[in-house]
Design a protein around this motif. Structure first.
Motif, PDB file in Angstrom:
ATOM      1  N   ASP A  17       0.802  -1.225   0.000  1.00 29.52           N
ATOM      2  CA  ASP A  17       0.000   0.000   0.000  1.00 29.52           C
ATOM      3  C   ASP A  17       0.835   1.276   0.000  1.00 29.52           C
ATOM      4  OD1 ASP A  17      -2.324  -1.525   0.046  1.00 29.52           O
ATOM      5  OD2 ASP A  17      -2.397  -1.566   2.246  1.00 29.52           O
ATOM      6  N   LEU A  18       2.161   1.132   0.056  1.00 27.91           N
ATOM      7  CA  LEU A  18       3.026   2.312   0.075  1.00 27.91           C
ATOM      8  C   LEU A  18       3.932   2.305  -1.154  1.00 27.91           C
ATOM      9  CD1 LEU A  18       4.047   2.584   3.850  1.00 27.91           C
ATOM     10  CD2 LEU A  18       2.559   4.125   2.559  1.00 27.91           C
ATOM     11  N   GLU A  19       3.580   3.108  -2.127  1.00 24.84           N
ATOM     12  CA  GLU A  19       4.324   3.181  -3.378  1.00 24.84           C
ATOM     13  C   GLU A  19       5.575   4.041  -3.176  1.00 24.84           C
ATOM     14  OE1 GLU A  19       4.823   2.241  -7.462  1.00 24.84           O
ATOM     15  OE2 GLU A  19       3.293   1.561  -6.028  1.00 24.84           O
ATOM     16  N   PRO A  20       6.766   3.570  -3.576  1.00 26.47           N
ATOM     17  CA  PRO A  20       7.974   4.388  -3.404  1.00 26.47           C
ATOM     18  C   PRO A  20       7.967   5.605  -4.330  1.00 26.47           C
ATOM     19  CG  PRO A  20       8.486   2.391  -4.616  1.00 26.47           C
ATOM     20  CD  PRO A  20       7.065   2.250  -4.147  1.00 26.47           C
ATOM     21  N   LEU A  21       8.535   6.694  -3.836  1.00 30.06           N
ATOM     22  CA  LEU A  21       8.745   7.875  -4.656  1.00 30.06           C
ATOM     23  C   LEU A  21       9.891   7.585  -5.617  1.00 30.06           C
ATOM     24  CD1 LEU A  21       8.088  10.863  -5.230  1.00 30.06           C
ATOM     25  CD2 LEU A  21       9.671  11.462  -3.385  1.00 30.06           C
ATOM     26  N   ASP A  22       9.675   7.797  -6.889  1.00 25.83           N
ATOM     27  CA  ASP A  22      10.631   7.377  -7.912  1.00 25.83           C
ATOM     28  C   ASP A  22      11.480   8.560  -8.382  1.00 25.83           C
ATOM     29  OD1 ASP A  22      12.028   6.213  -9.962  1.00 25.83           O
ATOM     30  OD2 ASP A  22      10.295   5.168 -10.814  1.00 25.83           O
ATOM     31  N   TYR A  23      12.746   8.569  -7.957  1.00 23.81           N
ATOM     32  CA  TYR A  23      13.706   9.572  -8.395  1.00 23.81           C
ATOM     33  C   TYR A  23      14.766   8.939  -9.299  1.00 23.81           C
ATOM     34  CZ  TYR A  23      12.397  13.427  -5.159  1.00 23.81           C
ATOM     35  OH  TYR A  23      11.770  14.461  -4.505  1.00 23.81           O
ATOM     36  N   ARG A  24      14.441   7.869  -9.977  1.00 20.71           N
ATOM     37  CA  ARG A  24      15.432   7.252 -10.855  1.00 20.71           C
ATOM     38  C   ARG A  24      15.912   8.248 -11.913  1.00 20.71           C
ATOM     39  NH1 ARG A  24      12.724   1.632 -12.537  1.00 20.71           N
ATOM     40  NH2 ARG A  24      10.842   2.860 -12.046  1.00 20.71           N
TER      41      ARG A  24
END
Length: 443
Positions: free
Chosen positions: A61-68
């Protein structure tokens, strides 16, 4: 069941995992994850791992913040800066003592006005954040309201900031003069109001020995004894003319540093800016008292003050961080400041590597401020202050980033070609407080 974290961030990461005694040890304690996962909880680091190793920890339920595509490094630590001098950066033609009289003192005289101090505090902090600096050791002016304004603004941002009002009772304009007793009382009231208030800390801030009578230095010493966990922040051996003047003013002392040392102002949490022309016994005193230095390359070059001796600093075992020294310094940006530090080293046949430069700007600076147990890298339990860097924001940077062979070359290109355009976001205490093309969060 709680997953044990409240935020997850995916990106590339670089940090130095522990402090070192010699620069050649740094590559062994450096950590680079091309695809990493950072977990945070209530403003603190939970873990940093490679994505492949850590993704199983993610709660569905916790989507990671994507800074790729971005590189995240610990927030920059500025170990010496004057916030009131923000409005006089780039003042032409003088060296230190003339520069103080012609530019600095008139500008600082405005900070009796609380409204002016509040406006400049807000502007100053946004300059820090937009350049990726999350912790700073800051000079105010002689006016208590200058420090009240700065701490009020920093508290709203939950920044880790150390600051203090200037203490000076001679060799300045009447508008900036105070008696030793006034300086003591106003400083004491500020300490009681702000020291250890959230992430804020207080630094006793005598401007420098020439503007301090023995009576004022006795008051600084008294405050240091009464509040031993405060910091001490001043200047030392910046300019040859200044050093000669100090020796004339204090002939009974064995040089410039001895003035501070005899008033028991050296020691842990004592930080001396510049230190360009130290005598051998002064290096030894700094080491034996566990004092620290702020290396301010852009300021030293701009005022023609001299070249800091990085090699001797390591050899003597003296703690050191990097300072921008706004407003003699010419940029808030730590990438540019590291680039100038490299040039200072080159002029002395010292090769400042990117690994060492980033160490001084992060964990090394934290160590100099006695904060390396709280900030400076991504070890579990540390406070979540970090900067998100876009490593290639111009055609030239894109070309050099692409053809760089490894992380060391990429970091070196970043610190020699980088500037404020490379700062994509700045996080303080586990939240994004500045982001490119977005309004800052102030509360």
């Amino acid at each position: 069941m709680s997953p044990g974290y409240t935020q997850a961030i995916r990106a590339s990461f670089f940090d130095i995992t522990r402090t070192v005694d010699q620069p050649q040890q740094l590559p062994d304690v450096a950590r680079y994850l091309e695809d990493g996962l950072l977990l945070l909880n209530q403003g603190c680091i939970v873990s940093l791992s490679a994505w492949e190793e850590g993704q199983h920890l993610l709660h569905p339920d916790l989507e990671p913040l994507d800074y790729r595509g971005k590189l995240i490094v610990p927030g920059f630590v500025d170990t010496h800066i004057h916030y009131p001098q923000t409005e006089m950066v780039g003042s032409y033609g003088e060296q230190l003592l003339e520069w103080l009289n012609q530019y600095t003192f008139p500008v600082e005289s405005q900070y009796h006005c609380p409204q002016h101090a509040a406006r400049m505090s807000a502007f100053f902090l946004q300059q820090l954040l937009s350049n990726g600096t999350t912790t700073a050791l800051v000079f105010g002016t002689v006016h208590p309201q200058s420090v009240d304004a700065l701490f009020t603004a920093a508290s709203a941002l939950e920044m880790r900031l150390i600051a203090g009002k200037v203490m000076m009772d001679r060799h300045g304009p009447d508008a900036l003069m105070e008696t030793p007793e006034e300086s003591y009382q106003q400083t004491r009231e500020l300490i009681e109001r702000w020291h250890n208030h959230g992430r804020l800390s207080y630094a006793l801030t005598p401007r420098y020995a020439a503007t301090s009578t023995p009576e004022l230095l006795e008051k600084v010493q008294q405050l240091r004894h009464e509040f031993p966990d405060t910091w001490l922040h001043t200047h030392l051996s910046e300019n040859l003319q200044e050093i000669a003047w100090i020796k004339e003013l204090f002939p009974e002392h064995n040089g410039y540093l001895d003035v501070y040392h005899q008033y028991q102002l050296t020691g842990q949490r004592s930080l001396f800016a510049h230190c360009l022309h130290l005598e051998d016994h002064e290096w030894d005193c700094l080491h034996h008292t566990d004092s620290a230095i702020a290396f301010c390359p852009t300021s030293n070059l701009f005022l023609g003050s001299g070249l800091f001796d990085l090699k001797t600093c390591w050899h003597k075992g003296v703690k050191m961080g990097i300072g921008t020294d706004i407003g003699a310094g010419t940029t808030f940006n730590m990438l540019q400041t590291m680039g100038e530090a490299y040039k200072v080293g080159q002029l002395q046949r010292y090769k400042l590597s990117a690994c060492e430069a980033f160490y001084h700007a992060t964990l090394g600076g934290a160590k100099a401020l006695d904060l390396d147990d709280r900030i400076g890298n991504f070890m579990p339990g540390k406070e979540a202050d970090f900067v998100v860097i876009d490593p290639a924001v111009s055609p030239l940077q894109q070309m050099r980033h692409t053809n760089s062979r490894d992380i060391w070359e990429k970091l070196f290109v970043l610190m020699t070609l980088g500037d404020d355009r490379n700062i994509a976001a700045t996080w303080v205490n586990g939240r994004c407080v500045w982001e490119v093309n977005a309004p800052a969060v102030n509360s």
